[in-house]
Design a protein around this motif. Structure first.
Motif, PDB file in Angstrom:
ATOM      1  N   VAL A  13       4.184   4.437  -6.973  1.00 53.47           N
ATOM      2  CA  VAL A  13       3.794   3.837  -5.687  1.00 53.47           C
ATOM      3  C   VAL A  13       2.319   3.469  -5.732  1.00 53.47           C
ATOM      4  O   VAL A  13       1.460   4.316  -5.993  1.00 53.47           O
ATOM      5  CB  VAL A  13       4.051   4.804  -4.517  1.00 53.47           C
ATOM      6  N   CYS A  14       2.030   2.177  -5.509  1.00 52.04           N
ATOM      7  CA  CYS A  14       0.643   1.698  -5.453  1.00 52.04           C
ATOM      8  C   CYS A  14       0.342   1.235  -4.025  1.00 52.04           C
ATOM      9  O   CYS A  14       1.160   0.537  -3.419  1.00 52.04           O
ATOM     10  CB  CYS A  14       0.436   0.522  -6.401  1.00 52.04           C
ATOM     11  N   VAL A  15      -0.817   1.616  -3.522  1.00 53.03           N
ATOM     12  CA  VAL A  15      -1.188   1.288  -2.150  1.00 53.03           C
ATOM     13  C   VAL A  15      -2.499   0.511  -2.133  1.00 53.03           C
ATOM     14  O   VAL A  15      -3.484   0.931  -2.768  1.00 53.03           O
ATOM     15  CB  VAL A  15      -1.349   2.576  -1.307  1.00 53.03           C
ATOM     16  N   PHE A  16      -2.463  -0.635  -1.424  1.00 59.05           N
ATOM     17  CA  PHE A  16      -3.708  -1.389  -1.217  1.00 59.05           C
ATOM     18  C   PHE A  16      -3.837  -1.673   0.276  1.00 59.05           C
ATOM     19  O   PHE A  16      -3.010  -2.372   0.858  1.00 59.05           O
ATOM     20  CB  PHE A  16      -3.709  -2.703  -2.003  1.00 59.05           C
TER      21      PHE A  16
ATOM     22  N   ASP B  14       7.992  -0.144 -10.097  1.00 66.75           N
ATOM     23  CA  ASP B  14       6.787  -0.013  -9.289  1.00 66.75           C
ATOM     24  C   ASP B  14       7.076  -0.467  -7.845  1.00 66.75           C
ATOM     25  O   ASP B  14       7.848  -1.409  -7.620  1.00 66.75           O
ATOM     26  CB  ASP B  14       5.661  -0.883  -9.847  1.00 66.75           C
ATOM     27  N   LEU B  15       6.415   0.232  -6.899  1.00 66.45           N
ATOM     28  CA  LEU B  15       6.487  -0.156  -5.497  1.00 66.45           C
ATOM     29  C   LEU B  15       5.055  -0.386  -5.021  1.00 66.45           C
ATOM     30  O   LEU B  15       4.250   0.553  -4.975  1.00 66.45           O
ATOM     31  CB  LEU B  15       7.150   0.939  -4.644  1.00 66.45           C
ATOM     32  N   ILE B  16       4.729  -1.627  -4.655  1.00 69.52           N
ATOM     33  CA  ILE B  16       3.380  -1.971  -4.227  1.00 69.52           C
ATOM     34  C   ILE B  16       3.397  -2.200  -2.715  1.00 69.52           C
ATOM     35  O   ILE B  16       4.147  -3.041  -2.204  1.00 69.52           O
ATOM     36  CB  ILE B  16       2.877  -3.227  -4.953  1.00 69.52           C
ATOM     37  N   LEU B  17       2.582  -1.419  -2.027  1.00 68.21           N
ATOM     38  CA  LEU B  17       2.492  -1.499  -0.565  1.00 68.21           C
ATOM     39  C   LEU B  17       1.128  -2.066  -0.199  1.00 68.21           C
ATOM     40  O   LEU B  17       0.089  -1.510  -0.565  1.00 68.21           O
ATOM     41  CB  LEU B  17       2.660  -0.115   0.061  1.00 68.21           C
ATOM     42  N   MET B  18       1.126  -3.188   0.538  1.00 66.56           N
ATOM     43  CA  MET B  18      -0.142  -3.839   0.900  1.00 66.56           C
ATOM     44  C   MET B  18      -0.245  -4.000   2.411  1.00 66.56           C
ATOM     45  O   MET B  18       0.698  -4.451   3.067  1.00 66.56           O
ATOM     46  CB  MET B  18      -0.249  -5.206   0.225  1.00 66.56           C
TER      47      MET B  18
ATOM     48  N   ASN C 141      13.372  -3.996 -11.326  1.00 65.94           N
ATOM     49  CA  ASN C 141      13.491  -3.058 -10.207  1.00 65.94           C
ATOM     50  C   ASN C 141      12.150  -2.663  -9.577  1.00 65.94           C
ATOM     51  O   ASN C 141      11.951  -1.526  -9.202  1.00 65.94           O
ATOM     52  CB  ASN C 141      14.240  -1.803 -10.640  1.00 65.94           C
ATOM     53  N   SER C 142      11.244  -3.597  -9.472  1.00 63.03           N
ATOM     54  CA  SER C 142       9.998  -3.355  -8.753  1.00 63.03           C
ATOM     55  C   SER C 142      10.010  -4.134  -7.440  1.00 63.03           C
ATOM     56  O   SER C 142      10.720  -5.139  -7.315  1.00 63.03           O
ATOM     57  CB  SER C 142       8.792  -3.786  -9.591  1.00 63.03           C
ATOM     58  N   SER C 143       9.196  -3.650  -6.483  1.00 65.28           N
ATOM     59  CA  SER C 143       9.159  -4.292  -5.160  1.00 65.28           C
ATOM     60  C   SER C 143       7.725  -4.404  -4.656  1.00 65.28           C
ATOM     61  O   SER C 143       6.876  -3.553  -4.950  1.00 65.28           O
ATOM     62  CB  SER C 143       9.978  -3.498  -4.139  1.00 65.28           C
ATOM     63  N   LEU C 144       7.496  -5.457  -3.880  1.00 67.38           N
ATOM     64  CA  LEU C 144       6.224  -5.656  -3.181  1.00 67.38           C
ATOM     65  C   LEU C 144       6.541  -5.745  -1.699  1.00 67.38           C
ATOM     66  O   LEU C 144       7.367  -6.554  -1.274  1.00 67.38           O
ATOM     67  CB  LEU C 144       5.566  -6.959  -3.640  1.00 67.38           C
ATOM     68  N   VAL C 145       5.885  -4.894  -0.914  1.00 64.40           N
ATOM     69  CA  VAL C 145       6.058  -4.925   0.539  1.00 64.40           C
ATOM     70  C   VAL C 145       4.689  -5.185   1.161  1.00 64.40           C
ATOM     71  O   VAL C 145       3.746  -4.421   0.956  1.00 64.40           O
ATOM     72  CB  VAL C 145       6.645  -3.611   1.082  1.00 64.40           C
ATOM     73  N   VAL C 146       4.592  -6.275   1.925  1.00 63.60           N
ATOM     74  CA  VAL C 146       3.322  -6.708   2.499  1.00 63.60           C
ATOM     75  C   VAL C 146       3.442  -6.732   4.029  1.00 63.60           C
ATOM     76  O   VAL C 146       4.395  -7.311   4.565  1.00 63.60           O
ATOM     77  CB  VAL C 146       2.929  -8.103   2.001  1.00 63.60           C
ATOM     78  N   ALA C 147       2.489  -6.114   4.697  1.00 63.08           N
ATOM     79  CA  ALA C 147       2.455  -6.138   6.172  1.00 63.08           C
ATOM     80  C   ALA C 147       1.488  -7.222   6.615  1.00 63.08           C
ATOM     81  O   ALA C 147       0.319  -7.214   6.229  1.00 63.08           O
ATOM     82  CB  ALA C 147       2.010  -4.789   6.713  1.00 63.08           C
ATOM     83  N   LEU C 148       1.997  -8.180   7.393  1.00 67.28           N
ATOM     84  CA  LEU C 148       1.167  -9.249   7.931  1.00 67.28           C
ATOM     85  C   LEU C 148       1.387  -9.364   9.439  1.00 67.28           C
ATOM     86  O   LEU C 148       2.517  -9.250   9.908  1.00 67.28           O
ATOM     87  CB  LEU C 148       1.530 -10.600   7.280  1.00 67.28           C
TER      88      LEU C 148
END
Length: 783
Positions: free
Chosen positions: A127-130, A181-185, A222-229
Motif C-alpha cells: 500500500v502506497c499513500v500520497f 500494489d495499491l496506490i492511494l492518492m 493486479n495493481s490498483s490506483l485509487v484517486v480522490a478528487l
C-alpha cells in the motif's frame, strides 16, 4: 412513546461532551504517520464506526477482486464527491483493509465482504499513500519519488526525483516487480496548485507523471490506483485550481471508474453509525415513525405532500433518532456552502447537537431542526464558521432574546415546547444555502420541522405572526421565511419609536380615552387632587392613571382621599362618584402600542425614508398602521375594566370583565349597564321605598332634600336620574303611601304628573297627610 434519549445511546465521548472534533476530519497521511485520533488509528474501532454504503462496499469488493487477480476492472478508480463527502474515509477503509489485514479479517463486516468476493482471506498487497496537502513541494520528494520510496526502489530511481517524470515503461516495470500494489492518492489538486506556484514546469511534470501512472496501472495484472478528487475546486482553490482539476479529471477519465460514495438515504446510516453506540429497540423506532406519520396524515393540508407519503414513514425510521429534515437540511442546503464539508461537516455539527441535547433531556421524540440549541456556544460557533459573522448578533437578538420572551407570553401550557424559539431556530436553519435560490423555506416546511405531539397547528401559525411583529431580522417574501442581515421594518419602527416623546404618548393616551368615554356621566380624566372633582349631585366617572399622583401609596388611597374630601372640606355628595381604574399590568403594553402608532405615523410622514423603502415594506407599513389604529380603541376600552363604587363600608372594587368583541365602545354606557345589573344604579324605585327608608311618620322633606339623600349617602341606590325619584313619588301619591304639598295645595291619592314635581315641593308621610286633610279637631261640647 419514549423520548429519543431514552432509546439510543451515543458513543461515550459524545455522551460526555468530551469528543475531539478532529475525529470527523481525519487526514490519510496522519493515519500513516500514526498521529491521527484513536478512532482512525485503531482499524477495529474504525470499521465498527463505519457504515458500508452500497458504493463503498462495491469499491472495496472491486479492489479485493482486482488485487486477488479475479477481475481486470478496478485498476484505476476516481472517488468524487463535494468536499467532505466521504472520499478520505473511503481511502482509509482501503488502507486499513489491506495494511492491517490480520486485525480486521475476522470482523463480521469484513468476513461478509470476503464471502461475497469468494475469497477466504485478504490478499497481500503493498500500500502506497500520497496525500498532496502533506507533501513539501519545495524540499520534499516528488510524488513519484514518494511512491518509489514506499515501494523500496527509491535509490534505484533517485535520479528521476524532482527532475523529470518517469514514463509508463519504468512505472510498469516497477509495479510488475513489486506488485501487487495499491496506490492511494488524495489532495492532489492542492499539490498541483502549489507546484505551479513554485515552478510551472514542475507542475507539468506532475501532470505528466499522473498521466503515465493512469496508463501503467491498467497494464499490470493486479495493481490498483485509487484517486480522490473533489467534484469542484472553484470555491476552495479558485479558477486556477478548477483548471487543474479539469485537467486531472480529463487524464484519469480515459481509464478510471467513478464512484459517488454516498447516495440517497445512506447518509442516515453513516451518521447513526458514527454518532451512536446503540440505536436501542427497533420497535421503538417503528412506534415513533407510526405516531408521526399518523400526526402528519391529520395535518396533511398544512405540511408538504411528501411527508404524507408512506415512504416518509420509512425515512423517519432510517433517520431515527433524527427527524429527516434535520439531516436533509444539512446535506441539501448547508453542504452546498463552499466552506461546509459535506459528511464531516454534518457529523461534526450533529455530534455537538446530540451531545448538547442528550445532557438537557428535554421532551422530544425526535431531534428536530427546531431543537437545535443556538445558545450553546460551540453549536453557534460551528454555524457561524460558514455564514456572515453578523448572524451571531442576530441569533442573540432575535432567536435567543426576543423569541424566548414570546415563549413566556404564550403561556405555561406551551412554554415547555418553546414554540417561538423553535420556530425561529428552524427558520434560521433553513435560511442558508450555497444556492441563492434556496434561501429560506415555506410555512408548510417550517411546520414539518417543528410539529410533534402536544403542539397544536394553530399555535404555530399564531406564534409565527408574533415573530413577524417582534423580530428585527426575520423576513418573508410570499410564503418564504428567512433571516437576513438587513433589518426589517420592525427595526425601523423601533428606531423611530425612540424619537417619540413620553408626553406625546400620554396626550394620545388621554385622547383615546376621551374617544371611548361616552356621555352617560360627567367624566374627569387623570385628577391629581380631590379639588379636581366637584362636589355636586351630578354622577361622575373619575378616570385614573395607572399610578397615583403625588405621595399617595396606591390608587385605593387616592380614591379614598377624593371620596372623603373636597379640597379642605368633607365631601358631601359621595354617592355620585364612580372611580375607573386601568388594569395596571396592561397599561405599559397599551402605551407601547400608542408609541408604535405614533412611530408608524412619523414614518408615513417621512418622504425621504419612504422613497428608500420597498413597495412591499410600504404595504406592510400601511397594513400595520391601519390595524393598530383599528384595534387601539378596543384595547383602551378593555384596559379600563375595574371600578370603585361607594358602599356603606366604603369603596368596593368591581371587575367588569373583558368586553365582548364587537360591543359598542362606550365606556360610560358599559359602566352604567354594569351598575344596573348589580342593582347599584336604578332606573325604577318602588313607590314604598321613600316612605319606608327616608321619611319618618311625623317628618316631611322637600323633594330636593330627598334627592340629596340618594346622592349623599353610600348604601342608597344611585338613581339613573332624578326622574326615577319623581316617578316613585308620583306613584306613591297616587296610591296613598305619601302625599305631596305644593304651596297651599296637597295631593294625596290623586294623580300628579312627575313633571310637576319641583325641588321645593314637600313630600309628606301618609299620616301627616290624613291629619291635614281632616282639618283641626272641633272643640268638645259644653258641659
Amino acid at each position: 412513546m419514549k423520548p429519543w434519549w431514552q432509546v439510543v445511546v451515543p458513543h461515550k465521548d459524545i455522551k460526555e461532551g468530551k469528543f475531539d472534533e478532529s475525529v470527523f476530519a481525519c487526514d490519510l497521511a496522519d493515519v500513516v504517520k500514526m498521529r491521527a485520533p484513536s478512532d482512525y488509528l485503531d482499524p477495529e474501532i474504525f470499521f465498527k464506526k463505519t457504515y458500508f454504503t452500497a458504493k463503498l462496499k462495491m469499491l472495496l469488493k472491486d479492489i479485493l477482486l482486482r488485487i486477488s487477480g479475479k477481475q481486470t476492472q478496478g485498476s484505476v478508480i476516481q472517488l468524487t464527491t463535494p468536499f467532505g463527502g466521504g472520499k478520505t474515509h473511503s481511502l482509509l477503509c482501503l488502507y486499513h483493509l489491506f495494511k492491517n489485514k490480520e486485525k480486521v479479517k475476522n470482523l463480521s463486516s469484513i468476513k461478509e465482504l470476503l464471502d461475497e468476493c469468494g475469497l477466504s482471506d485478504i490478499p497481500e498487497v503493498k500500500v502506497c499513500v500520497f496525500v498532496g496537502i502533506q507533501q513539501d513541494v519545495l524540499r520534499g520528494r516528488s510524488p513519484w519519488g514518494e511512491i518509489f520510496y514506499q515501494l523500496g526502489v527509491y535509490q534505484e530511481y533517485k535520479e528521476y526525483d524532482k527532475k523529470y517524470a518517469p514514463g509508463k515503461e519504468i512505472l510498469l516495470k516497477i509495479f510488475q516487480e513489486k506488485g501487487p500494489d495499491l496506490i492511494l492518492m488524495d489532495e492532489i489538486v492542492e499539490y498541483a496548485l502549489r507546484a505551479s506556484i513554485e515552478s510551472e514546469s514542475f507542475k507539468e511534470a506532475f501532470v505528466s507523471f499522473f498521466h503515465q501512472l493512469t496508463v501503467a496501472i491498467p497494464s499490470t495484472k493486479n495493481s490498483s490506483l485509487v484517486v480522490a478528487l473533489p467534484s469542484s475546486a472553484l470555491e476552495s482553490y479558485g479558477e486556477k485550481g478548477e483548471r487543474i482539476l479539469r485537467e486531472l479529471q480529463k487524464i484519469i477519465g480515459r481509464e478510471e471508474k467513478v464512484y459517488t460514495l454516498v447516495e440517497g438515504d445512506e447518509k442516515y446510516e453513516i451518521i447513526r453509525k458514527r454518532l451512536f453506540e446503540s440505536l436501542g429497540d427497533v420497535n421503538e423506532h417503528n412506534i415513533i415513525a407510526q405516531k408521526y406519520f399518523e400526526m402528519y396524515l391529520q395535518a396533511k393540508d398544512s405540511i408538504p405532500a411528501f411527508a404524507v407519503d408512506a415512504s416518509y414513514k420509512e425515512r423517519i425510521k432510517k433517520a431515527y433518532p433524527f427527524h429527516p429534515e434535520t439531516i436533509d437540511i444539512l446535506f441539501e442546503r448547508w453542504s452546498t456552502i463552499s466552506t461546509f464539508q459535506r459528511t464531516r461537516g454534518v457529523l461534526r455539527l450533529l455530534a455537538l447537537i446530540v451531545s448538547n441535547l442528550y445532557k438537557k433531556r428535554e421532551l422530544s421524540y425526535l431531534i428536530h431542526p427546531s431543537n437545535i440549541d443556538l445558545k450553546d456556544s460551540s453549536i453557534k460557533a460551528e454555524f457561524l464558521k460558514h455564514i456572515d459573522s453578523r448572524f451571531g448578533a442576530i441569533i442573540d437578538t432575535d432567536i435567543i432574546e426576543k423569541s424566548s420572551k414570546i415563549d413566556k407570553e404564550i403561556g405555561s401550557e406551551f412554554e415547555k415546547f418553546k414554540v417561538a424559539t423553535s420556530l425561529a431556530t428552524s427558520i434560521f436553519f433553513y435560511t442558508f444555502s450555497g444556492a441563492v435560490e434556496r434561501k429560506g423555506t415555506s410555512i408548510s416546511r417550517i411546520r414539518l420541522s417543528l410539529l410533534q405531539e402536544g403542539i397544536p397547528l394553530p399555535i404555530i401559525g399564531d406564534t409565527l405572526k408574533r415573530l413577524e411583529e417582534k423580530l428585527y431580522y426575520l423576513k418573508s417574501e410570499g410564503n418564504i421565511y428567512y433571516f437576513d442581515t438587513e433589518p426589517n421594518l420592525n427595526m425601523i419602527i423601533v428606531e423611530r419609536q425612540e424619537t417619540i416623546k413620553d408626553e406625546d404618548v400620554e396626550l394620545n393616551f388621554k385622547n383615546e380615552i376621551k374617544n371611548i368615554l361616552g356621555k352617560e356621566f360627567e367624566a374627569y380624566l387623570f385628577p391629581t387632587t380631590s379639588q379636581d372633582i366637584p362636589d355636586n349631585t351630578k354622577l361622575k366617572l373619575i378616570i385614573l392613571k395607572e399610578t397615583p399622583p403625588n405621595d399617595y401609596k396606591n390608587l385605593e388611597e387616592f380614591c379614598k382621599e377624593i371620596f372623603d374630601k373636597y379640597s379642605q372640606s368633607f365631601r358631601v355628595y359621595k354617592n355620585t362618584l364612580i372611580f375607573v381604574l386601568p388594569t395596571r399590568d396592561e397599561v405599559f403594553e397599551v402605551k407601547n402600542i400608542i408609541k408604535n402608532l405614533l412611530a408608524l405615523q412619523s414614518i408615513k410622514n417621512d418622504d425621504s425614508l419612504l422613497n428608500k423603502m420597498s413597495s412591499k415594506n410600504k404595504k406592510i407599513l400601511e397594513e400595520k398602521f391601519r390595524k393598530i389604529k383599528s384595534d387601539l380603541p378596543y384595547r383602551i376600552f378593555s384596559l379600563y375594566r375595574k371600578i370603585y363604587v361607594p358602599t356603606k363600608e366604603g369603596l368596593k372594587l368591581y371587575d367588569l370583565g373583558m368586553p365582548v368583541v364587537g360591543e359598542s365602545l362606550n365606556l360610560s354606557l358599559r359602566i352604567k349597564e354594569f351598575l344596573k345589573e348589580q342593582e347599584i344604579m336604578i332606573n325604577k324605585l318602588d313607590y314604598n321605598y321613600i316612605s319606608k327608608n327616608i321619611l319618618a311618620s311625623t317628618e316631611k322633606k322637600t323633594f330636593k332634600e330627598i334627592k340629596e339623600v340618594f346622592y349623599k349617602f353610600p348604601g342608597f341606590p344611585i338613581p339613573e336620574d332624578e326622574t326615577v325619584l319623581k316617578h316613585s313619588i308620583a306613584q306613591g301619591v297616587n296610591l296613598g303611601t305619601i302625599g305631596l304639598k305644593k304651596q297651599d295645595k296637597t295631593y294625596f291619592k290623586k294623580t300628579i304628573s312627575l313633571y310637576d314635581i319641583k325641588d321645593e315641593d314637600e313630600i309628606l308621610p301618609s299620616d301627616m297627610v290624613k291629619d291635614v286633610s281632616n282639618g283641626p279637631k272641633p272643640p268638645p261640647p259644653p258641659p
